[in-house]
Design a protein around this motif. Structure first.
Motif, short mmCIF file in Angstrom:
data_model
loop_
_atom_site.label_atom_id
_atom_site.label_comp_id
_atom_site.label_asym_id
_atom_site.label_seq_id
_atom_site.Cartn_x
_atom_site.Cartn_y
_atom_site.Cartn_z
N GLY A 65 0.80 -1.21 0.00
CA GLY A 65 0.00 0.00 0.00
C GLY A 65 0.84 1.26 0.00
O GLY A 65 2.07 1.24 0.05
N ASP A 66 0.11 2.39 -0.03
CA ASP A 66 0.78 3.67 0.01
C ASP A 66 1.13 4.03 1.44
O ASP A 66 0.91 3.25 2.37
N SER A 67 1.67 5.25 1.65
CA SER A 67 2.13 5.66 2.98
C SER A 67 0.97 5.79 3.95
O SER A 67 1.07 5.45 5.13
N GLY A 68 -0.17 6.27 3.49
CA GLY A 68 -1.33 6.39 4.40
C GLY A 68 -1.81 5.03 4.86
O GLY A 68 -2.16 4.81 6.04
N ARG A 69 -1.84 4.12 3.92
CA ARG A 69 -2.26 2.75 4.29
C ARG A 69 -1.26 2.10 5.24
O ARG A 69 -1.62 1.38 6.15
N GLN A 70 0.03 2.38 5.01
CA GLN A 70 1.06 1.81 5.89
C GLN A 70 0.93 2.38 7.30
O GLN A 70 1.11 1.66 8.29
#
Length: 481
Positions: A300-305
């Motif tokens: 995932g992207d940084s927000g998902r991480q």
């Protein structure tokens, strides 16, 4: 009437002693009555002999004008002695004669020699007879014998003349009296022997029973001691049976201890199995969630991480809380008991749950009937927190939960009541065991911690059954542990 063998034996001993005294007294009365009867018979014979001398004298003096040579004439005295001897022929062993006030003993027809004491009594009685003008008799003791004297006044040519008789009594017994006394004597001896035998038996039994009681009381173990035999057959039978019962009891206790050890070992293994299964179940879910979040974060992207890391940290916190609670169960509590003001303590415990209670419309109350308690404030606060959390989850909305502090005998009772249905019936027997819970989201460690906290204080935790509303109690000793 009597409560023990010893008291019965003592009562029987007293009865035998009383009977022996009674028989002895009966023998004394019989002897006295026998002597009295013989004395009475001898008195009658002495008086009859005296009257016989009087009759013989009247016959002798009939037509006689009296002595011419005076009362000291030997011929006169021999004649008068002959008169008395003729009258006494029928009375064997009887002494007799005539007595004159001026001359004293005027005639003596005695088969034995009179003593000075006998002569004095004879003279006194004869003088009394003449003074009273009637027959008299008297008795006295001399040299271990009873002497009986009788006197009667005589009329005739010799003035102031009296006849007298004297006999010595040895109180000879008849054959019937001898047999009766012999029988009573043997009965008295038998009763005395029985009294002594019973007294010895009572003393021996009392000593044996006291020794058995002392041996039983001196035993410090839970098993019966082996009691030494006494030599008394009946008592030894009881002691032998008691020793055998003690051996069987020791064997049964040993077997019970062995079985108890096995049961405890089985229970520990069962508890360990439940704990292992509970730990595995509680850890598996957070681990699975963390793995899923970590896999999603990798793609995932940084927000998902960031969201995945937050979820992972939440599960780590949950695992840390679970492990800390497990450690609280496995490690002994280090208590620091102090005197606690219960009203303030109860308000403080309830204050920590006000927000959750308000959200569900539940009213928290306290009823405190005891001013002070002695316990570890923090440990007991955590235990009550667990009970209140369970109550808040089980109580219906808009109901009441009450924290109750009271005293019951020597115990301080802290209780939490709620209007819920209580735990399921099938779980109540193991309710305080680790990982036993009726809620899918529960860990089953809260009540286990409550029980361990109560036991560490020397008390106990329990669910009151049946109880409406549901009531959990923590019992603590009122005195310092």
């Amino acid at each position: 009437m009597f409560g023990s063998l010893r008291s019965r034996l003592i009562a029987l001993l007293l009865m035998l002693g009383g009977m022996a005294v009674g028989v002895g007294w009966l023998m004394i009365l019989l002897l006295r009555q026998s002597e009295s009867a013989q004395l009475g018979q001898a008195t009658v014979e002495a008086e009859q002999a005296c009257q016989a001398i009087a009759s013989s004298y009247r016959f002798y003096s009939n037509g006689w004008s009296g002595p011419t040579a005076g009362l000291a004439d030997p011929t006169l005295q021999r004649s008068l002695a002959g008169v008395a001897s003729v009258a006494l022929l029928r009375y064997r062993g009887m002494a007799g004669g005539l007595w004159q006030e001026q001359a004293g003993i005027l005639a003596d027809a005695s088969p034995f020699t009179l003593t000075a004491a006998e002569r004095q009594h004879l003279a006194d009685l004869s003088a009394a007879t003449l003074a009273e003008a009637r027959s008299l008799s008297d008795s006295f003791s001399a040299d271990g014998a009873t002497v009986l004297v009788a006197a009667c006044p005589l009329s005739g040519p010799i003035p102031d003349l009296a006849a007298w008789t004297l006999t010595r009594l040895t109180f000879a017994e008849g054959s019937g009296q001898r047999q009766l006394k012999l029988g009573l004597g043997l009965l008295l001896l038998a009763m005395l022997a029985a009294t002594l035998l019973l007294g010895r038996l009572t003393w021996q039994w009392s000593r044996h029973v006291a020794r058995v009681e002392r041996d039983l009381g001196a035993s410090a173990s839970h098993d019966l001691p082996t009691l030494a035999l006494t030599g008394e057959r009946e008592l030894d039978q009881v002691l032998t049976a008691l020793n055998q019962a003690g051996q069987r009891l020791a064997q049964a206790r040993s077997e019970a201890q062995r079985l108890t050890t096995q049961v405890h070992a089985s229970e520990r293994l069962a508890v360990l199995g439940r704990v292992a299964a509970g730990v595995a179940h509680e850890i598996r879910n957070p681990l699975a969630a963390m793995r899923l979040k970590a896999e999603n974060a990798l793609v995932g992207d940084s927000g998902r991480q960031q969201r995945a890391l937050d979820a992972i940290l939440l599960q780590v916190t949950r695992l840390d809380s679970l492990l800390r609670r497990l450690l609280d169960l496995t490690q002994p509590l280090q208590l620091q008991p102090t005197t606690v003001e219960l009203p303030a303590f109860c308000r403080e415990v309830l204050a920590g749950h006000e927000d959750q209670a308000v959200q569900r419309g539940i009213h928290l109350t306290a009823r405190v009937a005891v001013e002070q308690g002695y316990f570890d404030r923090d440990a007991l606060g955590r235990a009550l927190d667990n009970l209140l959390l369970n109550a808040l989850q089980a109580a219906p909305a808009a109901s009441e939960i009450r924290l109750d502090a009271s005293r019951r005998g020597d115990w301080l009772v802290l209780a939490v009541e709620d209007a819920g249905q209580g735990p399921p019936a099938e779980l109540r027997a193991q309710l305080f065991e680790p990982f036993v819970t009726g809620r899918p989201e529960g860990t089953g460690l809260g009540l286990a911690l409550v029980r361990e906290t109560a036991r560490a204080h020397g008390g106990e935790a329990r669910l009151i059954e049946p109880s409406v509303p549901t009531r959990f109690e923590i019992l603590l000793p009122c005195q310092p542990c």
